[in-house]
Design a protein around this motif. Sequence first.
Motif, mmCIF file in Angstrom:
data_model
loop_
_atom_site.group_PDB
_atom_site.id
_atom_site.type_symbol
_atom_site.label_atom_id
_atom_site.label_comp_id
_atom_site.label_asym_id
_atom_site.label_seq_id
_atom_site.Cartn_x
_atom_site.Cartn_y
_atom_site.Cartn_z
ATOM 1 N N LEU A 16 0.823 -1.221 0.000
ATOM 2 C CA LEU A 16 0.000 0.000 0.000
ATOM 3 C C LEU A 16 0.853 1.264 0.000
ATOM 4 N N SER A 17 1.976 1.238 0.686
ATOM 5 C CA SER A 17 2.879 2.394 0.640
ATOM 6 C C SER A 17 3.422 2.583 -0.780
ATOM 7 N N ALA A 18 3.742 1.465 -1.447
ATOM 8 C CA ALA A 18 4.209 1.543 -2.839
ATOM 9 C C ALA A 18 3.089 2.040 -3.756
ATOM 10 N N LEU A 19 1.853 1.616 -3.506
ATOM 11 C CA LEU A 19 0.716 2.108 -4.295
ATOM 12 C C LEU A 19 0.533 3.605 -4.089
ATOM 13 N N VAL A 32 -1.715 8.787 -17.024
ATOM 14 C CA VAL A 32 -3.118 8.384 -16.917
ATOM 15 C C VAL A 32 -3.267 6.867 -17.018
ATOM 16 N N THR A 33 -2.506 6.223 -17.897
ATOM 17 C CA THR A 33 -2.622 4.776 -18.080
ATOM 18 C C THR A 33 -2.278 4.030 -16.795
ATOM 19 N N SER A 34 -1.169 4.383 -16.173
ATOM 20 C CA SER A 34 -0.778 3.739 -14.922
ATOM 21 C C SER A 34 -1.777 4.043 -13.817
ATOM 22 N N HIS A 35 -2.260 5.266 -13.812
ATOM 23 C CA HIS A 35 -3.195 5.665 -12.760
ATOM 24 C C HIS A 35 -4.543 4.960 -12.909
ATOM 25 N N GLU A 36 -5.014 4.888 -14.131
ATOM 26 C CA GLU A 36 -6.296 4.235 -14.391
ATOM 27 C C GLU A 36 -6.282 2.789 -13.903
ATOM 28 N N ALA A 37 -5.126 2.138 -13.979
ATOM 29 C CA ALA A 37 -5.004 0.733 -13.584
ATOM 30 C C ALA A 37 -5.192 0.509 -12.085
ATOM 31 N N THR A 123 -7.470 -1.740 -5.183
ATOM 32 C CA THR A 123 -7.827 -0.646 -6.083
ATOM 33 C C THR A 123 -8.400 0.494 -5.255
ATOM 34 N N CYS A 124 -8.172 1.690 -5.726
ATOM 35 C CA CYS A 124 -8.642 2.888 -5.031
ATOM 36 C C CYS A 124 -10.112 3.122 -5.379
ATOM 37 N N ILE A 125 -10.956 3.196 -4.346
ATOM 38 C CA ILE A 125 -12.379 3.408 -4.583
ATOM 39 C C ILE A 125 -12.789 4.862 -4.363
ATOM 40 N N GLN A 126 -12.003 5.594 -3.572
ATOM 41 C CA GLN A 126 -12.312 7.018 -3.365
ATOM 42 C C GLN A 126 -11.060 7.762 -2.947
ATOM 43 N N ALA A 127 -10.949 8.997 -3.405
ATOM 44 C CA ALA A 127 -9.905 9.916 -2.966
ATOM 45 C C ALA A 127 -10.584 11.202 -2.522
#
Length: 154
Positions: A16-19, A32-37, A123-127
Motif C-alpha cells: 500500500l505504501s508503494a501504491l 493516466v494509463t498507470s493511474h487508471e489501472a 484498487t482505489c475506490i475514493q480519494a
Amino acid sequence: MQQALQHQASEAMGTLSALNARFIHNYVTRDVTSHEAILHPRFINITPTGLRQERAAYLRFWATGFDPDTMVYYDVRDERISIFGDVVLVRATTKSIRRRDGEDIMGMTTYTDIYQFEKGTWTCIQAQITPVAPEHHPADDTIVNVYIDGQLQQ
C-alpha cells in the motif's frame, strides 16, 4: 497463526505504501494509463471544494492537473496507512509551492485514499483532498518523497 497475520499485514503495508507512491508519481508525471489501472471502476474523487468527480472526469483532469512549470516543489509527508480487513485508508499530506507571476505560494493539503482488496488486488475506490491550516502542517521530518520541477529527488 498470529505471526502469519502480522506478516500479511506487514506485506500489505509495503504494498500500500508503494501504491501510494505510484499514485503520487502518476499525478506528477501525468501518467493516466498507470493511474487508471489502480482505480476501481466505480472510483470517485472529492475535491477540496467538495466537488464530486466520477472516474472519467477525474482522469481527464489527471492528464493535465500537474504543471511542473508552475508547481516547482511538491512533497508527500506524514503517510499513515490503516488496514480494516479488505478496506484501507491511506492518508498523507502534500506540500506544494506554486509559482505565479514570479511569486511562490506555499500550501498543504491532506488526502485520504480508500482502497479495497478485491480479486487479489488493491484498487482505489475514493480519494478526498482537504486543505490544511498552517497550525496543522506536519513537520519536514515526516517527508516521504520530494519532487522539484516535476522530478523525483533521490
